[in-house]
Design an enzyme around this catalytic site. Structure first.
Site, PDB file in Angstrom:
ATOM      1  N   GLU A  84      -8.367  -6.869  17.791  1.00 20.62           N
ATOM      2  CA  GLU A  84      -9.582  -7.392  18.442  1.00 20.62           C
ATOM      3  C   GLU A  84     -10.499  -6.246  18.884  1.00 20.62           C
ATOM      4  O   GLU A  84     -11.706  -6.421  19.032  1.00 20.62           O
ATOM      5  CB  GLU A  84      -9.235  -8.281  19.636  1.00 20.62           C
ATOM      6  CG  GLU A  84      -8.621  -7.561  20.811  1.00 20.62           C
ATOM      7  CD  GLU A  84      -8.339  -8.488  22.005  1.00 20.62           C
ATOM      8  OE1 GLU A  84      -9.198  -9.332  22.316  1.00 20.62           O
ATOM      9  OE2 GLU A  84      -7.264  -8.347  22.612  1.00 20.62           O
ATOM     10  N   GLU A  87       4.855  10.380   5.330  1.00 22.73           N
ATOM     11  CA  GLU A  87       5.723   9.194   5.340  1.00 22.73           C
ATOM     12  C   GLU A  87       7.194   9.606   5.401  1.00 22.73           C
ATOM     13  O   GLU A  87       7.978   9.056   6.192  1.00 22.73           O
ATOM     14  CB  GLU A  87       5.473   8.347   4.084  1.00 22.73           C
ATOM     15  CG  GLU A  87       4.132   7.631   4.120  1.00 22.73           C
ATOM     16  CD  GLU A  87       3.853   6.768   2.901  1.00 22.73           C
ATOM     17  OE1 GLU A  87       2.970   5.906   2.986  1.00 22.73           O
ATOM     18  OE2 GLU A  87       4.502   6.973   1.852  1.00 22.73           O
ATOM     19  N   THR A 122      -0.970   1.868  -6.396  1.00 21.35           N
ATOM     20  CA  THR A 122      -0.522   0.745  -7.218  1.00 21.35           C
ATOM     21  C   THR A 122      -1.590  -0.336  -7.405  1.00 21.35           C
ATOM     22  O   THR A 122      -1.862  -0.746  -8.540  1.00 21.35           O
ATOM     23  CB  THR A 122       0.772   0.137  -6.613  1.00 21.35           C
ATOM     24  OG1 THR A 122       1.825   1.046  -6.890  1.00 21.35           O
ATOM     25  CG2 THR A 122       1.101  -1.217  -7.207  1.00 21.35           C
ATOM     26  N   CYS A 146       6.185   2.821  -8.478  1.00 20.42           N
ATOM     27  CA  CYS A 146       6.056   1.937  -7.322  1.00 20.42           C
ATOM     28  C   CYS A 146       7.370   1.234  -7.006  1.00 20.42           C
ATOM     29  O   CYS A 146       7.848   1.250  -5.877  1.00 20.42           O
ATOM     30  CB  CYS A 146       4.955   0.906  -7.579  1.00 20.42           C
ATOM     31  SG  CYS A 146       4.839  -0.344  -6.301  1.00 20.42           S
ATOM     32  N   HIS A 174      -6.898 -12.676  20.923  1.00 19.55           N
ATOM     33  CA  HIS A 174      -6.404 -12.017  22.121  1.00 19.55           C
ATOM     34  C   HIS A 174      -5.016 -12.527  22.485  1.00 19.55           C
ATOM     35  O   HIS A 174      -4.783 -13.728  22.419  1.00 19.55           O
ATOM     36  CB  HIS A 174      -7.360 -12.294  23.295  1.00 19.55           C
ATOM     37  CG  HIS A 174      -6.993 -11.528  24.529  1.00 19.55           C
ATOM     38  ND1 HIS A 174      -7.160 -10.159  24.625  1.00 19.55           N
ATOM     39  CD2 HIS A 174      -6.451 -11.945  25.697  1.00 19.55           C
ATOM     40  CE1 HIS A 174      -6.741  -9.759  25.822  1.00 19.55           C
ATOM     41  NE2 HIS A 174      -6.304 -10.818  26.482  1.00 19.55           N
ATOM     42  N   TYR A 183       0.213  11.977   1.864  1.00 18.98           N
ATOM     43  CA  TYR A 183       0.886  10.680   2.010  1.00 18.98           C
ATOM     44  C   TYR A 183       2.408  10.849   2.091  1.00 18.98           C
ATOM     45  O   TYR A 183       3.047  10.375   3.015  1.00 18.98           O
ATOM     46  CB  TYR A 183       0.623   9.824   0.772  1.00 18.98           C
ATOM     47  CG  TYR A 183      -0.691   9.115   0.654  1.00 18.98           C
ATOM     48  CD1 TYR A 183      -0.797   7.776   1.000  1.00 18.98           C
ATOM     49  CD2 TYR A 183      -1.799   9.739   0.114  1.00 18.98           C
ATOM     50  CE1 TYR A 183      -1.987   7.080   0.822  1.00 18.98           C
ATOM     51  CE2 TYR A 183      -2.988   9.053  -0.071  1.00 18.98           C
ATOM     52  CZ  TYR A 183      -3.078   7.717   0.288  1.00 18.98           C
ATOM     53  OH  TYR A 183      -4.243   7.043   0.108  1.00 18.98           O
ATOM     54  N   ILE A 184       2.975  11.485   1.064  1.00 18.66           N
ATOM     55  CA  ILE A 184       4.435  11.478   0.948  1.00 18.66           C
ATOM     56  C   ILE A 184       5.063  12.341   2.037  1.00 18.66           C
ATOM     57  O   ILE A 184       6.062  11.948   2.653  1.00 18.66           O
ATOM     58  CB  ILE A 184       4.870  11.938  -0.467  1.00 18.66           C
ATOM     59  CG1 ILE A 184       4.378  10.910  -1.497  1.00 18.66           C
ATOM     60  CG2 ILE A 184       6.379  12.104  -0.547  1.00 18.66           C
ATOM     61  CD1 ILE A 184       4.676  11.272  -2.950  1.00 18.66           C
ATOM     62  N   CYS A 232       6.385   3.065  -3.640  1.00 14.63           N
ATOM     63  CA  CYS A 232       5.989   2.099  -2.607  1.00 14.63           C
ATOM     64  C   CYS A 232       7.136   1.231  -2.091  1.00 14.63           C
ATOM     65  O   CYS A 232       7.324   1.101  -0.879  1.00 14.63           O
ATOM     66  CB  CYS A 232       4.923   1.152  -3.147  1.00 14.63           C
ATOM     67  SG  CYS A 232       3.776   1.879  -4.307  1.00 14.63           S
ATOM     68  N   SER A 256       3.219  -0.196 -12.845  1.00  7.75           N
ATOM     69  CA  SER A 256       2.312  -1.229 -12.336  1.00  7.75           C
ATOM     70  C   SER A 256       1.169  -1.509 -13.322  1.00  7.75           C
ATOM     71  O   SER A 256       0.924  -2.666 -13.686  1.00  7.75           O
ATOM     72  CB  SER A 256       1.720  -0.784 -11.001  1.00  7.75           C
ATOM     73  OG  SER A 256       2.755  -0.478 -10.096  1.00  7.75           O
ATOM     74  N   GLY A 257       0.473  -0.463 -13.758  1.00  8.21           N
ATOM     75  CA  GLY A 257      -0.696  -0.650 -14.612  1.00  8.21           C
ATOM     76  C   GLY A 257      -0.318  -1.169 -15.995  1.00  8.21           C
ATOM     77  O   GLY A 257      -0.968  -2.084 -16.523  1.00  8.21           O
ATOM     78  N   LYS A 270      10.193   3.126  -0.452  1.00  8.55           N
ATOM     79  CA  LYS A 270       9.636   3.786   0.742  1.00  8.55           C
ATOM     80  C   LYS A 270       9.398   2.772   1.856  1.00  8.55           C
ATOM     81  O   LYS A 270       9.739   3.007   3.009  1.00  8.55           O
ATOM     82  CB  LYS A 270       8.345   4.493   0.335  1.00  8.55           C
ATOM     83  CG  LYS A 270       7.566   5.199   1.427  1.00  8.55           C
ATOM     84  CD  LYS A 270       6.612   4.338   2.202  1.00  8.55           C
ATOM     85  CE  LYS A 270       5.629   3.565   1.404  1.00  8.55           C
ATOM     86  NZ  LYS A 270       4.637   4.344   0.699  1.00  8.55           N
TER      87      LYS A 270
END
Ligand code: NDP
Length: 468
Positions: free
Chosen positions: A455, A196, A325, A43, A450, A192-193, A48, A15-16, A51
């Site tokens: 909300e 997930e 990412t 990613c 609504h 995280y991983i 990402c 990505s970078g 996943k």
């Protein structure tokens, strides 16, 4: 700049790196990007994107259970077919790999298939990768005014001396490549991983034990989030073992035996180690060029992403700041703008939102309560926990939880946290408001949509106290 082959050589097509290369080329720089594998990095290939596709697949499990309450019937039992999803996922990733290649080509970036290493402050060697991916592999040295290290990270596992039997375990990379799912898995790590993958695999019918050494999941997040997520995962059937560490993993009669504390064991077909990721700097020759690394092997950079060698920069997971990412994209863009548009700015990391794509999901932006309590004199907290409207008919025992943290002195909202369906989608919008310095009074004057879960974030009127 004419003395060098290029103005910028990027090592790493994630990505970078890709973002920096494309932007720099669009500003008129002569750019080369060296990548040994498939374009898109973690990613796109093992993070990402796959996943999220698997998470979408997993959502159908509860939808199938819930739909009968809404009058839907399917004839015969619904069956999940992993190979179908895996092939579809792989095709989508191949499509994205191609798009990345095209984007770079159209931007005028010279893409070089091979493994790059730094052999001087302005010099890179490229060794043949053996994986041409439709491009001509080379074995040569190139020079550039600037070098950008964007080599990302890789899964980390404890050494065999620390956890005997570690050689029997998988990382998240292995999960994405599986031809068949195991019947039972132990997931180690409550970040995280771990969360997930535990959630996704459970939804595909895998019997999941999630082992986490901490008291609540998701260390570093607001503690209420980890607590609520743990409750929700448990209710859905994930076997959660907190304050628990694996001691030994043994292969016994074709399956794995995981020894946890007090001599207890869990029998499983696989063990996934989700114990963090480390920067990819080994073999890059960085230290010889004067680039200092951290203890974890990350490239040390200043707030302009410049390493201790003035011509060498680094962005993304390899600098080990925020392994996200969108952060890597922003860092890559910032480097390109600073180097080739004459700007000289740091990146503003305040209020970076993030999400955990579990089922239900987690979305968060801003300070945790614990950190905010140390930083601000007095806080006001607003909390809400409710049954999502769709489950009034299904009867599913699921809850959505929300929390707002306000700096009492300024009324500014400094933290906003959600566990529930669509948490990522909800929090992304609120992150804009938090970055703009939204106050609680301004949230209160915002009219809600609504009926929606979101909300609730503009209708929480009563301050939460420990007694409430
Ligand atoms: P995390 O740092 O998030 O979690 C690692 C987990 O492993 C923690 O629970 C940690 O426990 C535990 N752990 C570490 N070492 C050991 C050990 N020796 N024994 C037992 N447990 C251990 O890393 P992940 O691998 O989950 O993810 C890496 C990074 O990738 C994340 O930090 C995130 O930035 C990024 N990512 C982002 C995603 C997203 O945006 N949705 C998705 C996936 C990854 P403890 O908490 O006690 O240290």
């Amino acid at each position: 700049m004419a003395d060098f082959d290029f103005d910028l050589i990027v090592i790493g097509g994630g990505s970078g790196g890709v973002r920096a290369a494309r932007m720099a080329a669009s500003y008129g720089a002569r750019v080369a990007l060296i990548e040994a594998g498939r374009m898109g990095g973690t990613c796109v290939n093992v993070g990402c994107v796959p996943k999220k596709l698997l998470a979408y697949g997993g959502h159908y499990a509860s939808d199938l259970e819930d739909m009968t309450a809404y009058g839907w019937r399917v004839e015969g039992p619904a069956r999940f077919d992993w190979p179908t999803l895996k092939v579809a996922k792989d095709q989508e990733i191949a499509r994205l790999n191609g798009i990345y290649d095209q984007l770079l080509e159209r931007a005028g970036v010279e893409v070089i298939a091979g493994r790059g290493a730094v052999v001087g402050t302005h010099r890179v060697s490229v060794s043949v990768s053996g994986e041409p991916v439709g491009r001509e592999p080379v074995g040569r040295e190139l020079t550039s005014r600037y070098l950008l290290i964007a080599t990302g990270g890789r899964p980390w596992r404890p050494e065999p001396g620390v956890l005997p039997g570690i050689e029997h375990t998988w990382t998240s990379d292995d999960i994405f490549a599986l031809d068949a799912l195991p019947d039972r898995i132990v997931v180690v790590g409550g970040g995280y991983i771990g969360c997930e993958m535990a959630s996704i695999l459970h939804s595909f019918g895998v019997r999941v034990h999630l082992i986490h050494r901490g008291e609540t999941l998701l260390r570093g997040f607001d503690a209420d989030l980890g607590h609520e997520l743990g409750n929700e995962l448990r209710k859905r059937g994930v076997h959660l073992h907190l304050l628990c560490t694996p001691q030994r993993i043994q292969r016994v009669d074709g399956h794995l035996r995981i020894e946890i504390e007090a001599g207890d064991t869990i029998e499983a077909d696989a063990v996934l180690m989700a114990t963090g990721r480390v920067p990819n700097t080994a073999g890059l020759g960085l230290q010889a060029a004067g680039v200092e690394l951290s203890e974890r092997g990350a490239v040390l950079v200043d707030d302009r992403f410049r390493s201790t060698c003035p011509s060498i920069f680094a962005v993304g997971d390899v600098i080990d700041r925020m392994q996200l990412t969108p952060v890597a994209l922003a860092e890559g863009m910032r480097v390109a703008r600073n180097l080739f548009l004459g700007e000289d700015e740091a990146l503003d990391y305040r209020f970076v939102p993030t999400a955990v794509f579990t089922h239900p999901g987690v979305g968060t932006v801003g300070w945790t309560e614990a950190d905010a309590a140390r930083h601000f004199d007095k806080l006001r907290l607003y909390k809400s926990s409710f049954r999502p409207m769709r489950h009034t008919l299904t009867g599913r025992n699921a809850r959505t939880s929300m929390k707002i943290i306000v700096d009492d002195a300024t009324d500014q909202v400094v933290g906003l946290h959600v566990v529930g369906e669509d948490a990522a989608e909800i929090v992304q919008g609120f992150a804009v408001a938090l970055r703009c310095g939204v106050t609680k009074a301004q949230l209160d004057t915002t009219i809600g949509i609504h009926p929606s879960a979101a909300e609730e974030l503009v209708t929480m009127r009563t301050e939460w106290t420990p007694a409430s």
